[in-house]
Design an enzyme around this catalytic site. Sequence first.
Site, PDB file in Angstrom:
ATOM      1  N   CYS B 377       0.798  -1.212   0.000  1.00 43.61           N
ATOM      2  CA  CYS B 377       0.000   0.000   0.000  1.00 43.61           C
ATOM      3  C   CYS B 377       0.833   1.266   0.000  1.00 43.61           C
ATOM      4  CB  CYS B 377      -0.946   0.013   1.197  1.00 43.61           C
ATOM      5  SG  CYS B 377      -0.125   0.401   2.749  1.00 43.61           S
ATOM      6  N   GLU B 747       5.387  -1.686  -5.458  1.00 43.27           N
ATOM      7  CA  GLU B 747       3.958  -1.602  -5.156  1.00 43.27           C
ATOM      8  C   GLU B 747       3.138  -0.885  -6.207  1.00 43.27           C
ATOM      9  OE1 GLU B 747       4.137  -1.532  -0.341  1.00 43.27           O
ATOM     10  OE2 GLU B 747       4.803   0.223  -1.428  1.00 43.27           O
TER      11      GLU B 747
END
Lengths: 174, 802, 299
Positions: B377, B747
């Site tokens: 995240c 990510e």
Amino acid sequence: MTVVYDDLGDEAAEEVPMRRIRFTINGAKKIAEIEPRLLLSHLIRRGVGLTGTHMGCDTTNCGACTVLVDGKPIKSCTMLAVQVDGREVTTVEGLASMSELHPLQEGFKQEHGLQCGFCTPGMMMAAKGLLDRNPEPTEEDVRWALSGNLCRCTGYQNIVKSVLWAAEKIRAEG
Amino acid sequence: MTETTARPAALDEIKIGGLGASRKRVEDDRFIRGKGNYTDDITLPGMLHMEILRSPLPHARIKSIDTSKAWEIPGVHLVLTGEMMATRNLAWMPTLSYDTQAVLATDKVRFQGQEVAAVIADDPYIAKDACDAIDVDYEPLPPIVNPAQAQADGAPVIRDDKEGQVNNVIYDWEVGDKTGTDRAFAQADVISKIELHYPRSHPSPIECCGSVADFNRATGKLTVYMTTQAPHIIRAAVAMVAELPEQMIRIVSPDIGGGFGNKVPIYPGYVVSILASILLERPVKWIEDKTGNLISTGFARDIYLQGELALRNDGKILGMRMHTDADHGAFFADAQPSKFKIGLMHSTFAAYDIPAAHLTARGVYTNKAPGGVAYRCSFRVTEAMFFQERMIQAAADDLGMDQAAFRRMNFVKDDDFPHRTPFGFLTDSGQYAKCLDVGLKAIDYENFRKEQQEARKQGRLLGLGISTMTEPLGAGNSREYDILGIKMFDSADLKVHMTGKAILRTGAKTQGQGHETTWGQIVAHELGIPAEDVTVEEGDTDTAPFGMGTYASRSTPVAGAAVAMVSRKIRAKARKLAAHLLEVSEEDVEWELGRFYVRSAPERGVTIQECAMAAYSNMPDGMEPGLENTAYYDPPNLTWPFAVYIVTVEVDPATGVWDVLKTVAVDDCGVRINPMIVEGQIMGGLTEAYAMASMQFITFDGDGNCVGSNYMDYLLPSAWETPGFELHSEVVTPCPHHPIGAKGIGECAAVGGPAAFVNAVMDALSGTGVRNIDMPVLPDRVWEALQTHHDVSGAPPVRSDS
Amino acid sequence: MYPSRFRYEAPRSLDEAIALLRDGGDDAKVLAGGQSLVPMMKLRFASPELLVDINGLPGLDYHVAEPDGSLHVGALCRHADLEWSPLLKSSQPTMAAAAPVIADPLVRNRGTLVGSLCHADPQGDWAAVMLALGGSVVAQGPSGKRVIPLTDFVTGPFTNTLEHDEIAVEAVVPAARGLRAGGYLKLERRVGDFATCGVAVAIETAPASGTVTRAGIALSGVGGATINATEAAAALTGQPLTPGTISAAADRAASTARPKTDHRGSAEYKRHMVRMFVARILNGTAPTAGAAGAAGKAA
């Protein structure tokens, strides 16, 4: 062989039902004295001490525990160890011969088919089952055959390439 | 010293495994043989096994716990309850967000699956038998499964253990310029609004969490082998919690079967296993099962958005307003830089040139596991960018503008850098429009729109979704970033041996990202030592330099930078050695890959290996022997990769099932150390994006039961469902401040990807009046939207007949 | 994920197995594939006192077409054997459509059709298929064999009519008198998922007229037990297959479904999908097996 246990003073310890089985694992013959409730994956990991077979879930979904029993890929977490009595088990440690890698192992390295490596042994064993049955799989065949093995890292695309790489190498080597 | 008559050919950097080489991975050799060393593979003499008893209820007072039958089971060595932990002041522990979290429950259980007791036995089967024999008497309390319930009148206070906590609100936080934003909205021609829920998800690496704690009474040393992405943070925390001095604590993070942020927090299981080992003076192994992992460890997301964009008729964004309500579970245990309650949510819209913006955020307690910051995240940037691209999509639709054109006109332009966002971030580099061009060409944008129109006439629903974003990776500079007060630098320690081979250790911790391969490539680039001559080790706090671990895509930006810097320190010393060997002054010495030479006589040179030998056998007077050094790197800024993800889908209106036709990813992450590994990271992220968009989520029913606490209900796509990906790497905008121009990447696809899939499905449904379907966009939700022409929410509690 | 303790026997003959069950008390279970039982035991949802492992019994792994046209599937015939069976592909369209979508490929290497019928999971696929085909289970006990039609075999979720000392040794699909057609469609979010709904349709038509001479429709996952949509099937029988008759049968089948609204979707959606699937199978427009999000494996 000498085994030593803690004596916690409990009589009931004598009553645990044990069973003696004989099986072959990666070509080596073994005898085990085990409880019937022991899972095959635990026999492999703790009993025999081969930790390449991994456990990733508790509901028979992830396939990290895949091994071959009598040549068929199955989920070792969902088989009781007593059920391999008289049978042949092949794990990832049995893929390579002496110092030579199996084409699947080579393929996974060549095509970047692994990242954390945790699902990899299971993937390779499932793929071996496929290639033993179908030496010329299509991409679709590979994805279908691996649909019982979960991976979080790779997105599967390179895993598929790895298996196809191996299939081609096996064909080329006759 | 070598004298040659001809100048030797320069080293080929790709051949020696330098930057840009798609070097095959070093770590593969052991993994493909099944010789990895994961935490559950570790067996120590005398080792015992621990199982945890978990609460079946989401919210209940504990009236009594009877462990007597558990103690009687042969093979049981210890049964621990919260009450027993409390006598050692260990029933509660601090979290990384300055809250407290129960280790073993004492007064109440506050989420289904919470740890209530632990059994340590000869083997895990017996430990499980004993857990089953523990009798807990619960008095159920009403469960809370979403922020609305948490803030309703008369809602029970979940954290009645905290003095002064009178409701379920944890924090209110805001950033930006309220006045300026209000003004922008007042002047807007069009205001575009959207509300949605980013559902609870879970990183769910295949390997669960676990530890083998080994306290040695004779030496006083505690060794813990454990699944952690940040061993030094753990050591610091254990020192605090267990009151042991740091040098007597050794945390070893062995091979990790996937982290994705799940293995950053400190879990009760670790703490209990450590205490058990101290009490029993034997190694104690705790390996959780998948249910334990999904139901109790660091989850991800679970945030509600109210987003608004103030727009001018020509498409210019004048202002952005966002309010988020975050569901944090029962304890505020987010792993994120301490200054930011909602992580880097305010990095939202960084790719767009927006004059004014305001963000307010509220966090609440609910009866669920603690966490929220996890799962690739980048500290809540997944939410920030998903919200951003859903708002952008809605705004373009509201204006009747083309999705690509709307983004392009609002992008930060190439020559606007450095660019200060309305929330104070400084973006420094990018070629956003070029990336968009590459993506649109790859997806054959114009033709697709034509196809889409034609298909409509036959009742077929095709859709295209775009998601573009830049995100801050590489936390972070010491002015703004810390965890528990420790600044977020990172480190590298390089020892070059006398034959020129080397060992490198860093403060990062790879969980599949390939550090053992890529860090060697940086050394090869800086020093000309072949990458295969550089062994890389990470994860043992006894040997690794202090670092803050690997998560939030920070390793290449920070630890990678440290690797470059320590290599340069080595090179600086080697230069002195070279001058000594060549019998010239340092100013006359030039460097090319792997070799120093005399500027005026290039055929006269020494290799780096010869310098290394000299460091131990032929030093100039006054020089300390050896060729070893350490670098700590405090990044001046975060790095800003940029990505465009475009997905096309077909939706079957009769069933709601949608299939992905094509997925295109254009990632500009600056210099790529190892293109093969970078692509692997992107594909992994795209799979997780697809998973979240299509099938994967955790939810709760009206009774507070967790739905999605095992792989039967928490669905990870297999190779059969997962689409193929077309990756593009044509656009490379180096990071201006990183020593090798690299940016984070791990990510990006998980951050930017989900919106591409969701936007595509929503695009297929355009004209039906449906503005939003919450992820996962399940077939039944699509069908319902098509029937009712209304948005479909996926927020808990799950609908049921009762 | 650790089962409770139990006793275990691995008999070498059917008589031995039956004797063990006879003497084993009420809390004994037969272990064949184990792909439903062992997972339940690992979660301790099932804790049998005795497991009788029949994997060592010889001669039970067959699936054959008898001269009379009936299909016999032995107790140890694995799902995988059926998935790759040329016999099924050429003569049993409903079964051939279902076999590939049972669980996942690895589970299919162990799990058995007969075991799946005995497990009687309301979301099980084979029960719907066998109901639609009018199949039966052959049970063997101390007093010999008996044939139990599927319609009588399952009495509730996870409950069947076998006596505690009987073993299901075979499943039988009766011979077709007309041309077989049909299929199985399953809505699952992913391979290995439980069915949001599953529909089995098995019909026989008169070769000359195309009139439906026999029909069976059964539904999984949309009620407390597998649903035998007899009225819908009856609506097809004696009729030609037209858009009208197909639509009527689909509507009837949907109305017999008793789905629950849950995280897999609303009751309305599930009922709608039943209607869709019945129609698609009968219209022949379905892919031969279905999984949500991706076409099923082509047979």
